[in-house]
Design a protein around this motif. Structure first.
Motif: not given
Length: 316
Positions: A201-209, A230-234, A252-255
């Motif tokens: 999780y970084t500034n560049e990977t927020i909602n990466y997918f 946070g790396t995917i738009d749930e 396996d992970v959630f917002d």
């Protein structure tokens, strides 16, 4: 004054003995108590572990030179500790949990691929549901986004089923298709059957997918996130699952963790909720990271290059 190593986790006698043998003239102390940690950190040169780290770090008087975390992701530490980490070497536990997380990921792939999640639901209803013509993994294309040490281990194991692997990271963004055409990974999403996210999780990977990438997937696709929330738009993922625009997903992970009883994720039939268990909770020693800690501490004592140095500006 003796140089001090502070361990912020439960310590077995064997692990403590191993560390003391590496540095006989060091003062090695340990605690999991918040108040004691605040006292012991005052003169620490090296700190290993995460327990009460961020609360204690401001009380360090002799500037810490090296911090070794027992986690792979350090976004939480970076967020809470901020500028306190400046001029401190930070190393993480990258690679320590690869085998465990890989096994869990393969389990999730097989669960969704063989519709085991739906069969389990049918069992609770006393219904005999036998799927028809399930395809083989050898007929599938898998894209692993976050193709670092963990992603490569997952790719290696998944390829043993005959699955074709596309590994995406900052260095690998393009692939050559059967016609010899160079295409960006986003362009080939319509041909991908399995997407596995293993991103930090970084500034560049927020909602990466994002919703844009999700909607490019074919209807038979399955998606798994064992990286960071946070790396995917749930929200977009839930919409696509509810309308069967993709076959299934496992998170396996959630917002928001833990999920509250009213959370929409519980009601989505083709979503497998994995309660942040790709890496299991270790409550007592010996811990998986002990051997790695000992090796890295030996390197530090011998003025050798440390393993897993984190670039705190990038976040990994």
């Amino acid at each position: 004054m003796k140089r001090t190593l502070l361990l912020l986790y439960k310590v077995s006698q064997q692990h403590l003995s191993n560390l003391q043998n590496i540095a006989p003239d060091w003062n090695i102390v340990h605690t999991t108590d918040k108040t004691v940690a605040a006292q012991l950190i005052e003169n620490a040169e090296v700190v290993m572990g995460n327990h009460h780290l961020c609360e204690s770090l401001p009380l360090n008087k002799q500037k810490i030179k090296w911090l070794q975390t027992n986690s792979v992701g350090i976004d939480y530490i970076l967020k809470r500790c901020g500028t306190l980490l400046e001029n401190i070497i930070v190393t993480n536990a990258r690679g320590v949990y690869n085998d465990e997380i890989c096994e869990h990921t393969i389990g999730l792939v097989l669960t969704l691929h063989r519709n085991l999640h739906l069969i389990r639901d049918a069992q609770h209803l006393h219904q005999w549901e036998r799927p028809i013509q399930l395809p083989l993994l050898s007929q599938k294309n898998a894209m692993i986004i976050g193709y670092g040490s963990l992603g490569k281990v997952i790719g290696e194991k998944l390829s043993m089923f005959g699955t074709k692997i596309y590994g995406v990271n900052t260095e690998v963004q393009f692939f050559i298709d059967e016609k010899g055409t160079k295409k960006h990974w986003k362009e080939i999403l319509p041909t991908i059957d399995i997407v596995i996210l293993a991103l930090p999780y970084t500034n560049e990977t927020i909602n990466y997918f994002s919703a844009t990438e999700i909607q490019q997937l074919p209807a038979n696709a399955i998606l798994i996130n064992i990286g960071r929330a946070g790396t995917i738009d749930e929200k977009a993922l839930y919409e696509h699952l509810n309308t069967n625009k993709i076959h299934a997903a496992a998170l396996d992970v959630f917002d928001d963790e833990p999920l509250n009883p009213e959370h929409t994720a519980w009601t989505i039939k083709n979503l497998f909720v994995s309660p942040h268990m790709a890496r299991t909770r270790e409550l007592k020693p010996p811990f998986q990271y002990e051997q790695f800690f000992e090796e890295n501490f030996k390197r530090y004592i011998n003025n050798e290059s440390l393993q897993n140095i984190v670039d705190i500006t990038k976040g990994y």
